[in-house]
Scaffold this active site. Structure first.
Site, short mmCIF file in Angstrom:
data_model
loop_
_atom_site.label_atom_id
_atom_site.label_comp_id
_atom_site.label_asym_id
_atom_site.label_seq_id
_atom_site.Cartn_x
_atom_site.Cartn_y
_atom_site.Cartn_z
N GLY A 1 31.09 44.39 33.82
CA GLY A 1 31.79 43.13 33.76
C GLY A 1 32.32 42.74 35.13
CB CYS A 2 33.20 39.47 36.59
SG CYS A 2 34.10 38.71 35.20
CE1 TYR A 3 39.64 38.66 36.24
CE2 TYR A 3 39.02 38.45 33.93
CZ TYR A 3 39.63 37.93 35.06
OH TYR A 3 40.23 36.69 35.01
CB SER B 1 37.19 42.93 41.06
OG SER B 1 37.99 42.84 39.90
#
Length: 348
Positions: free
Chosen positions: A151-153, A156
């Site tokens: 996932g994107c979160y 990061s």
């Protein structure tokens, strides 16, 4: 190198469109099938005129038109719950899959079904699904036929925390992750809270304490630390199109910033897509816009003995489609950076 035929299932969403953009610049991946129920029968150039390389490709419907026998690898840019059945059928047909949904990211079936509110019907594939974070799992990705794109979160946050957790430099009992995302992270389907007039000149939190990416971050951080970890994870919507800025707060056992930076440089020094910035420089989302880079800034608050890690990525590129392309490169034996530019400066 020979050409590899690939397909995108779900071309109409933001991640599908971003994949199309990136594939236009890839020298060896040939897009031979792009699917969308609502766009079936249209040519790529009718709806995505920027994609000159594949302009005459006719968009199909995977349910009605089936798989293309000549395709070796499929990108699944579809919602969770839908991808698992598609992946099962595609792999049974002898093809590889990079799944951009959450269906194969979590290794605990009960946790998946609790957080995503759907029964997992392809759990037999989980034993071979590889979590697609190349900085950590590149060797496993190379030998996989099913990669669960992160996932994107989580991308990061995990990249921000992994070296510190792996080296034991921080107290893993108290981790606060505060993230802000551009509106493309909420998808392309119309929703009231992401309408222009709701988002413009505004800034707000959402899904506090219950965001579905929480168990994904906890899973990978626990593997890094060698023990079960719980996090406090908060998410916010920025009035921008794309980008994620994540700020992590954690107690540190090492108050010398140079030693902490050395730890990060040792871990990421030979991994070209993570940039550990120099002392006094904190990342901005515009520096990574449209790229697969992750920029990391490190600060120690001597008063509270906290290590503060700031991470910036492009949620659509590094947080989704660009990372999917990195994984696909590894799966078929290409160099990881094939189709990506490494010459653009990180800081303008």
């Amino acid at each position: 190198m020979g050409k590899i035929n690939v397909g995108i299932v779900g071309i109409s969403g933001y991640t599908g469109i971003e994949l199309l953009r990136l594939l236009c610049a890839h020298p060896f991946f040939e897009l031979k099938q792009a699917t969308s129920r609502k766009l079936r029968g249209k040519r790529i150039k009718d709806v995505f005129p920027f994609a000159d390389k594949f302009s005459d490709l006719i968009i199909t419907d995977i349910d009605k038109d089936g798989l293309d026998a000549g395709i070796e690898l499929y990108f699944l840019a579809v919602p969770h719950g839908t991808a698992m059945t598609l992946a099962q059928n595609i792999i049974q047909a002898g093809k590889r899959v990079v799944d951009l949904s959450a269906d194969f990211r979590l290794k605990n079936k009960q946790v998946y079904e609790e957080w995503y509110k759907v029964k997992h019907v392809a759990w037999d594939l989980m034993s071979e699904a590889v979590y697609g974070l190349p900085e950590i799992y590149a060797s496993e990705i190379k030998n996989s036929r099913l990669v669960a794109n992160p996932g994107c979160y989580p991308t990061s946050a995990i990249l921000a925390l992994y070296p510190a957790l792996k080296s034991g430099l921080i107290d893993s009992n108290e981790i606060i992750i505060d993230s802000k995302s551009g509106t493309t992270g909420a998808g392309r389907s119309p929703k009231e809270n992401i309408l222009f007039c709701e988002v413009y000149d505004n800034f707000f939190a959402y899904s506090i304490g219950k965001h579905r990416h929480t168990p994904e971050i906890e899973q990978e951080c626990s593997l890094a630390a060698g023990r079960d970890i719980k996090i406090l994870f908060s998410t916010h919507l920025l009035p921008i199109n794309r980008g994620i800025l994540t700020t992590v707060y954690v107690k540190t056992k090492e108050l010398n910033i140079d030693k902490i930076r050395d730890c990060y440089l040792e871990f990421y020094g030979h991994k070209k897509w993570v940039k550990v910035l120099e002392d006094g420089i904190l990342p901005q989302v515009r520096w990574v816009r449209g790229t697969i880079s992750c920029a990391l800034g490190l600060v120690i608050d001597q008063k509270t003995e906290q290590l503060i890690i700031v991470s910036a990525i492009d949620n659509l590129c590094r947080g989704a489609s660009g990372q999917a392309l990195l994984n696909a490169n590894l799966m078929v034996g290409f160099e990881e950076d094939t189709g990506f530019s490494v010459s653009a400066p990180l800081i303008p």
